[in-house]
Design an enzyme around this catalytic site. Sequence first.
Site, short mmCIF file in Angstrom:
data_model
loop_
_atom_site.label_atom_id
_atom_site.label_comp_id
_atom_site.label_asym_id
_atom_site.label_seq_id
_atom_site.Cartn_x
_atom_site.Cartn_y
_atom_site.Cartn_z
N ASP A 24 7.27 8.09 -0.12
CA ASP A 24 6.21 7.94 0.71
C ASP A 24 4.66 8.38 0.06
O ASP A 24 3.73 7.81 -0.02
CB ASP A 24 6.07 8.59 1.96
CG ASP A 24 5.35 8.26 3.04
OD1 ASP A 24 4.53 7.21 2.93
OD2 ASP A 24 5.10 9.08 3.86
N LYS A 78 20.93 4.00 -2.85
CA LYS A 78 21.93 3.24 -3.74
C LYS A 78 23.06 4.15 -4.11
O LYS A 78 24.09 4.08 -4.15
CB LYS A 78 21.55 2.24 -4.63
CG LYS A 78 20.57 1.26 -4.22
CD LYS A 78 19.96 0.52 -5.14
CE LYS A 78 20.47 -0.37 -6.18
NZ LYS A 78 20.69 -1.79 -5.40
N ARG A 105 -6.82 -5.43 5.16
CA ARG A 105 -6.66 -3.70 4.98
C ARG A 105 -4.97 -3.37 4.58
O ARG A 105 -4.98 -2.19 4.69
CB ARG A 105 -6.80 -3.20 6.38
CG ARG A 105 -8.23 -3.33 6.72
CD ARG A 105 -8.57 -3.12 8.43
NE ARG A 105 -8.13 -1.64 8.88
CZ ARG A 105 -7.42 -1.69 9.91
NH1 ARG A 105 -7.46 -2.59 10.97
NH2 ARG A 105 -6.98 -0.43 10.23
N LYS A 106 -4.30 -4.45 4.66
CA LYS A 106 -2.93 -4.26 4.37
C LYS A 106 -2.57 -4.09 3.02
O LYS A 106 -3.09 -4.91 1.91
CB LYS A 106 -2.13 -5.32 4.98
CG LYS A 106 -2.17 -5.38 6.43
CD LYS A 106 -1.17 -6.57 7.13
CE LYS A 106 -1.95 -7.85 7.19
NZ LYS A 106 -1.03 -8.74 8.07
#
Length: 236
Positions: free
Chosen positions: A157, A181, A202-203
Amino acid sequence: MLRSCAARLRTLGAGRGGARPPAGNPGPAQRWFSSEKLSANDRSLPNPSWNKDLRLLFEQFMKKCEDGSWTHMPSYSYKNTLSTQDFTTLIRDGKLPNKHLSQAQLFTRSYEEGLGFEYVMFYNDAENRTICFFQGGPYLQGAPGFLHGGAISTMIDATLGTSAMIAVGIVMTANLNITFKRPIPLGSAVVINSQVDKIEGRKVFVSCNVRSADEKTVYTEATSLFIKLEPGKSLT
Ligand SMILES: CCCCCC/C=C\CCCCCCCC(=O)SCCNC(=O)CCNC(=O)[C@H](O)C(C)(C)COP(=O)(O)OP(=O)(O)OC[C@H]1O[C@@H](n2cnc3c(N)ncnc32)[C@H](O)[C@@H]1OP(=O)(O)O
């Protein structure tokens, strides 16, 4: 949109070929770093807990910074110093839940040296790529001997968020999709290689994989959506 990345990155406090915060008048994003800059406590530099692989990767990429193709990202804990003023001006009600703000610090820098998240990030402007070299310490254990999935997700993140912030400014994570994995051994250095795939208004769509230092093992893959915060729009 991505053309202004280098300038944005400089306002975030990054330096080409060096680990110093920028001089001159602070831009809006640089003010996040300004108080901590006074303590000059860059946590992205090698310390005695770093293993051989992490040191080697750091040194390799500091060399790559010399020709300007890569940029080193300094990193601070923001302990007791994060100026919330700029963030609050972004949101309509101008308030943050600030009961604990006096004790607040960046999660990934909140552990003592070597015990939690040891990492450094570098950014490549031409390729819209952020790379993070990460060594997870003993306090991040999940299954015995391996990193906790939440710790891996946190570092992913932070890396993807940094990529998105460099591209468009202050963002928040809207979603994060992770495929684990292979388990990551505690104390090993891994490479989180992320890129901005697409920007739509905005994405910001970003993705990454997490590999071993020798690149032979793919531990984790992730995709994520970040939303650029809209000035004056309430978050709560
Ligand atoms: C932040 C200061 C940092 C300073 C220093 C930083 C230093 C280093 C960087 C480190 C990076 C760290 C990264 C860590 C980030 C986080 O962990 S953030 C915490 C977790 N996230 C949240 O708590 C966010 C909670 N959600 C929200 O607050 C809001 O939903 C939002 C802000 C994400 C979006 O809200 P809003 O602004 O109202 O947008 P919308 O109008 O709702 O949507 C805009 C468009 O996006 C689409 N969309 C929104 N959410 C999603 C989703 N989850 N999935 C898919 N699509 C989504 C939405 O449909 C709209 O699309 P259209 O425009 O209609 O096409």
